[in-house]
Design a protein around this motif. Structure first.
Motif, PDB file in Angstrom:
ATOM      1  N   LYS A  88      -8.313 -11.590  -4.659  1.00  0.00           N
ATOM      2  CA  LYS A  88      -6.843 -10.361  -4.627  1.00  0.00           C
ATOM      3  C   LYS A  88      -7.779  -9.377  -2.771  1.00  0.00           C
ATOM      4  N   ARG A  89      -8.532  -9.305  -2.943  1.00  0.00           N
ATOM      5  CA  ARG A  89      -8.968  -9.571  -1.042  1.00  0.00           C
ATOM      6  C   ARG A  89      -8.622  -9.753  -0.027  1.00  0.00           C
ATOM      7  N   TYR A  90      -8.678 -11.047  -0.413  1.00  0.00           N
ATOM      8  CA  TYR A  90      -7.140 -11.859   0.799  1.00  0.00           C
ATOM      9  C   TYR A  90      -5.663 -11.701   0.905  1.00  0.00           C
ATOM     10  N   LEU A  91      -4.991 -11.644  -0.553  1.00  0.00           N
ATOM     11  CA  LEU A  91      -3.457 -10.800  -0.851  1.00  0.00           C
ATOM     12  C   LEU A  91      -3.607  -9.889   0.282  1.00  0.00           C
ATOM     13  N   ARG A  92      -4.844  -8.682  -0.331  1.00  0.00           N
ATOM     14  CA  ARG A  92      -4.597  -7.267   0.390  1.00  0.00           C
ATOM     15  C   ARG A  92      -4.076  -7.676   1.997  1.00  0.00           C
ATOM     16  N   GLN A  93      -5.248  -8.216   2.531  1.00  0.00           N
ATOM     17  CA  GLN A  93      -4.587  -8.099   3.635  1.00  0.00           C
ATOM     18  C   GLN A  93      -3.654  -8.734   4.238  1.00  0.00           C
ATOM     19  N   PHE A  94      -3.698  -9.988   3.794  1.00  0.00           N
ATOM     20  CA  PHE A  94      -1.978 -10.378   3.990  1.00  0.00           C
ATOM     21  C   PHE A  94      -0.588 -10.288   3.742  1.00  0.00           C
ATOM     22  N   LEU A  95      -1.104  -9.751   2.875  1.00  0.00           N
ATOM     23  CA  LEU A  95       0.283  -9.068   1.980  1.00  0.00           C
ATOM     24  C   LEU A  95       0.339  -7.023   3.765  1.00  0.00           C
ATOM     25  N   SER A  96       0.155  -6.589   3.510  1.00  0.00           N
ATOM     26  CA  SER A  96      -0.506  -6.068   4.330  1.00  0.00           C
ATOM     27  C   SER A  96      -0.022  -5.885   5.951  1.00  0.00           C
ATOM     28  N   ASP A  97      -0.453  -7.448   6.108  1.00  0.00           N
ATOM     29  CA  ASP A  97       0.478  -7.682   7.831  1.00  0.00           C
ATOM     30  C   ASP A  97       1.776  -7.555   7.900  1.00  0.00           C
ATOM     31  N   LYS A  98       2.230  -6.143   8.463  1.00  0.00           N
ATOM     32  CA  LYS A  98       3.839  -5.693   9.119  1.00  0.00           C
ATOM     33  C   LYS A  98       4.474  -7.209   9.382  1.00  0.00           C
ATOM     34  N   ARG A  99       3.928  -8.424  10.087  1.00  0.00           N
ATOM     35  CA  ARG A  99       4.512  -8.881  10.464  1.00  0.00           C
ATOM     36  C   ARG A  99       4.713 -10.456   9.286  1.00  0.00           C
ATOM     37  N   VAL A 100       4.147 -10.073   8.628  1.00  0.00           N
ATOM     38  CA  VAL A 100       4.699 -10.835   6.850  1.00  0.00           C
ATOM     39  C   VAL A 100       5.466  -9.582   6.137  1.00  0.00           C
ATOM     40  N   VAL A 101       5.457  -8.907   5.729  1.00  0.00           N
ATOM     41  CA  VAL A 101       6.043  -8.082   4.407  1.00  0.00           C
ATOM     42  C   VAL A 101       6.638  -6.790   6.102  1.00  0.00           C
ATOM     43  N   ASP A 102       7.875  -6.061   6.248  1.00  0.00           N
ATOM     44  CA  ASP A 102       7.994  -5.799   6.855  1.00  0.00           C
ATOM     45  C   ASP A 102       8.473  -4.273   6.565  1.00  0.00           C
ATOM     46  N   VAL A 103       8.806  -3.828   5.352  1.00  0.00           N
ATOM     47  CA  VAL A 103       9.162  -3.105   4.659  1.00  0.00           C
ATOM     48  C   VAL A 103       8.907  -1.547   4.957  1.00  0.00           C
ATOM     49  N   SER A 104       9.228  -0.499   4.443  1.00  0.00           N
ATOM     50  CA  SER A 104       8.096   0.833   4.991  1.00  0.00           C
ATOM     51  C   SER A 104       6.475   0.989   4.179  1.00  0.00           C
ATOM     52  N   SER A 105       5.941   1.002   4.551  1.00  0.00           N
ATOM     53  CA  SER A 105       4.469   1.129   4.249  1.00  0.00           C
ATOM     54  C   SER A 105       4.207   1.821   2.479  1.00  0.00           C
ATOM     55  N   LEU A 106       5.209   3.885   3.038  1.00  0.00           N
ATOM     56  CA  LEU A 106       5.712   4.330   2.079  1.00  0.00           C
ATOM     57  C   LEU A 106       6.230   3.746   0.228  1.00  0.00           C
ATOM     58  N   LEU A 107       6.344   3.183   0.675  1.00  0.00           N
ATOM     59  CA  LEU A 107       7.171   1.691   0.153  1.00  0.00           C
ATOM     60  C   LEU A 107       6.161   1.212  -0.975  1.00  0.00           C
ATOM     61  N   TRP A 108       5.550   0.319   0.357  1.00  0.00           N
ATOM     62  CA  TRP A 108       5.285  -1.458   0.204  1.00  0.00           C
ATOM     63  C   TRP A 108       3.947  -0.840  -0.743  1.00  0.00           C
ATOM     64  N   TRP A 109       3.226   0.090   0.076  1.00  0.00           N
ATOM     65  CA  TRP A 109       1.475   0.295  -0.548  1.00  0.00           C
ATOM     66  C   TRP A 109       1.425   0.203  -2.186  1.00  0.00           C
ATOM     67  N   PRO A 110       2.231   1.400  -2.304  1.00  0.00           N
ATOM     68  CA  PRO A 110       2.303   1.923  -3.649  1.00  0.00           C
ATOM     69  C   PRO A 110       2.323   0.706  -4.389  1.00  0.00           C
ATOM     70  N   LEU A 111       3.370   0.212  -4.440  1.00  0.00           N
ATOM     71  CA  LEU A 111       3.481  -1.617  -5.166  1.00  0.00           C
ATOM     72  C   LEU A 111       2.504  -2.442  -4.686  1.00  0.00           C
ATOM     73  N   LEU A 112       1.805  -2.688  -3.869  1.00  0.00           N
ATOM     74  CA  LEU A 112       1.183  -3.445  -3.570  1.00  0.00           C
ATOM     75  C   LEU A 112      -0.071  -3.331  -4.290  1.00  0.00           C
ATOM     76  N   ARG A 113      -0.127  -2.227  -4.211  1.00  0.00           N
ATOM     77  CA  ARG A 113      -2.155  -1.945  -4.990  1.00  0.00           C
ATOM     78  C   ARG A 113      -1.645  -1.579  -5.795  1.00  0.00           C
ATOM     79  N   GLY A 114      -0.800  -1.036  -6.543  1.00  0.00           N
ATOM     80  CA  GLY A 114      -1.134  -1.010  -8.020  1.00  0.00           C
ATOM     81  C   GLY A 114      -0.332  -1.907  -9.212  1.00  0.00           C
TER      82      GLY A 114
END
Length: 322
Positions: free
Chosen positions: A25-51
């Motif tokens: 989970k720690r690793y994927l959080r850092q990896f999938l939070s990189d805009k180079r990897v997933v470049d959608v809006s943080s307002l949309l992506w972060w709640p989906l990623l973390r929740g």
């Protein structure tokens, strides 16, 4: 003339520290939070990623890591360390550090290690044979962030990629011929590269062309008929279209068409990891055999083989300043 001391920074993607849901989970959080990897809006992506994504994905991925974990640790880290040690042994007067874009050892710790050796020039070799904005460019971004707060900067040489480098192609050829000698020549050699969203390519990422460059040079060097080689893309994530053809769908189709013997190589991976040892060697093998295929082998990555280390030496050699 002032003498310059050079160090080498080998960079790769990274891996969890342990095959546990918490570490994954720690690793994927850092990896999938990189805009180079997933470049959608943080307002949309972060709640989906973390929740949603991390709570559901981490336990499942941890089980996959458990199936491939080596006694020494994660395969990617084990082989990356061996690469670092082998290259350092060939260059005893040149500091060689290993850094990962995500997880540990971090790229910043690798830079600090080299600067502690009093280097004033760093040759950065991202171990991604084919450039992509989601891999090599992420290394570039992190190095820029690291040096942004520092008064003194070393000279930097950044090796963008080496998709059609002669030494790299020769090392791939050796791997393929070893497999053919051991298992027999297959009906088809499938070259499976990691995928990226098609949109990234449409916006200028030349990764698909660099994959085609590798495929063209490898087929030519092997001297086998082009119709006996196919190229596909694996490891897609999310719902938007990625580069096609997809590896899993291709293998299913080939099994259904009666192709009996397939060997699969992943030329885009410098070291074996979850995507090769589990996704390709296990999941996709099962898919091909269930669809009617008869024989399937995965051709291992170059890892720390002598030809791979020789290739690294030739790539960094012209940039060494002593």
């Amino acid at each position: 003339m002032r003498q310059t001391k050079t160090g080498i920074l080998l960079a790769n993607l990274g891996t969890p520290d342990a095959p546990t849901p918490a570490a994954v989970k720690r690793y994927l959080r850092q990896f999938l939070s990189d805009k180079r990897v997933v470049d959608v809006s943080s307002l949309l992506w972060w709640p989906l990623l973390r929740g949603v994504i991390l709570p559901l994905r981490a336990p499942r991925v941890a089980k996959l890591y458990q199936a491939i974990w080596m006694e020494e640790g994660s395969p990617l880290m084990v082989y990356s360390r061996r690469q670092q040690q082998a290259l350092a042994a060939r260059l005893p007067e040149v500091p060689v550090a290993l850094g990962m874009s995500y997880g540990s050892p971090s790229l910043e710790s690798a830079v600090d290690q080299l600067l502690a050796c009093n280097v004033d020039h760093i040759v950065v070799l991202p171990l991604y044979p084919q450039y992509s904005c989601s891999t090599a460019a992420a290394v570039w971004d992190e190095l820029a962030r690291i040096f942004a707060a520092r008064r003194r900067l070393p000279g930097l040489t950044f090796i963008r990629d080496y998709a059609d480098d002669d030494g790299y192609i020769a090392a791939l050829v050796d791997r393929v011929r070893e497999s053919f000698a051991r298992h027999g020549e297959p009906d088809l050699l499938l070259l499976s590269y990691h995928g990226i969203p098609q949109r990234y390519a449409d916006e200028g990422d030349d990764y698909p062309q660099r994959c085609r460059d590798t495929t063209r040079e490898l087929v030519s060097a092997l001297g086998i008929a082009p119709e006996k080689v196919m190229m596909s893309f694996q490891s897609r994530f999310g719902r938007e279209p990625w580069l096609t053809p997809y590896t899993d769908e291709t293998l299913k189709m080939l099994g259904e068409k009666g192709v009996g013997h397939i060997q699969v190589m992943c030329p885009g991976f410098a070291a074996d990891c979850l995507e090769t040892l589990e996704e390709i060697a296990v999941q996709n093998r099962d898919l091909f055999l269930a669809a009617g295929g008869k024989k399937y082998e995965y051709i291992p990555a170059l890892n720390a083989g002598p030809a791979h280390i020789e290739m690294m030496l030739k790539l960094v050699g012209p940039h060494l300043r002593r």
